[in-house]
Design an enzyme around this catalytic site. Sequence first.
Site, PDB file in Angstrom:
ATOM      1  N   SER A 147       0.856  -1.183   0.000  1.00  0.00           N
ATOM      2  CA  SER A 147       0.000   0.000   0.000  1.00  0.00           C
ATOM      3  C   SER A 147       0.888   1.228   0.000  1.00  0.00           C
ATOM      4  O   SER A 147       2.052   1.160   0.424  1.00  0.00           O
ATOM      5  CB  SER A 147      -0.884   0.012   1.249  1.00  0.00           C
ATOM      6  OG  SER A 147      -1.505   1.275   1.434  1.00  0.00           O
ATOM      7  N   TYR A 160      -2.243  -0.480  10.439  1.00  0.00           N
ATOM      8  CA  TYR A 160      -2.352  -0.828   9.025  1.00  0.00           C
ATOM      9  C   TYR A 160      -1.066  -0.494   8.278  1.00  0.00           C
ATOM     10  O   TYR A 160      -0.526  -1.314   7.518  1.00  0.00           O
ATOM     11  CB  TYR A 160      -3.526  -0.079   8.393  1.00  0.00           C
ATOM     12  CG  TYR A 160      -3.668  -0.305   6.915  1.00  0.00           C
ATOM     13  CD1 TYR A 160      -4.217  -1.480   6.414  1.00  0.00           C
ATOM     14  CD2 TYR A 160      -3.247   0.656   5.993  1.00  0.00           C
ATOM     15  CE1 TYR A 160      -4.347  -1.700   5.047  1.00  0.00           C
ATOM     16  CE2 TYR A 160      -3.372   0.453   4.625  1.00  0.00           C
ATOM     17  CZ  TYR A 160      -3.920  -0.725   4.170  1.00  0.00           C
ATOM     18  OH  TYR A 160      -4.029  -0.944   2.817  1.00  0.00           O
TER      19      TYR A 160
END
Length: 276
Positions: A147, A160
Amino acid sequence: MSTAQGDFAGQLVSITGAGSGIGRETALAFAREGAEVVVSDVDLASAEETVALIAQSGAVAHAYRLDVSDHAAFEAFALRVLAEHGTPDIVVNNAGIGFGGPIFDVTQAQIDRVLGINLRGVISGSQLFGKHMVARGIGGHIVNIASMAAYSPQRSLSLYATSKAAVFMFSDVLRAELHAAGVGVSTICPGVVDTNIIRTTQIAGLSEEDRLAKVGRIDKLYKRRGFTPDKVAERILWAVKKNKSVVPVTLEAQLGYRQYRFAPWLSRLIARLDLF
């Protein structure tokens, strides 16, 4: 094996989290290029829907239920794939979940879940299939979905971002480790993409009502951004064809990558803003 024509004709591709979003579009893209696809997802029904879509084009695909955070289950899945379909030529470790909230509100169970899916699942998939790629001796390719959060720090995304940063570094190290065996490794950093990951994102410290309101607002922004998962799939196939190491996909992912490389101090300042 599929008899279809394409750049990946005759190749076996295994994709986790392929019941929706980026995983589904990647499965469809590989199938269009002639690959036989092993589709796995924690939701078997969604995996079967992906297989049905692939079958419409005449390609071959197989659906399996898999919780990537369960290493024993992943091991059993890998053994079944190897026995019934052979060693995958390409492995896409795509399964992942979103998560937000201040770190002091995060529970141990939430830490285990996020790291289990986002990081442990990537390690398991790379390890369980990668060793067979090496033993086979004809190369292969592993794709790990990270990501832009891996290199773009942002408050309230600590857990995350940590999981994705770990995937980023793991992939770089794995690429070096497998180079001599002819097995490529690509790290894909999608950016803001319109998938269901936002709608299912859990947020520590919020009631369910407040969570739904917040993710609803963010989801609208993602939809307005208009970057669809099929475009990420295109970049994944390109990364495999070109053996690319790191692929930031969207414009914001590309800019964030350059910013963190050349002006990390600016990334750290931006991280203080409440953007999530």
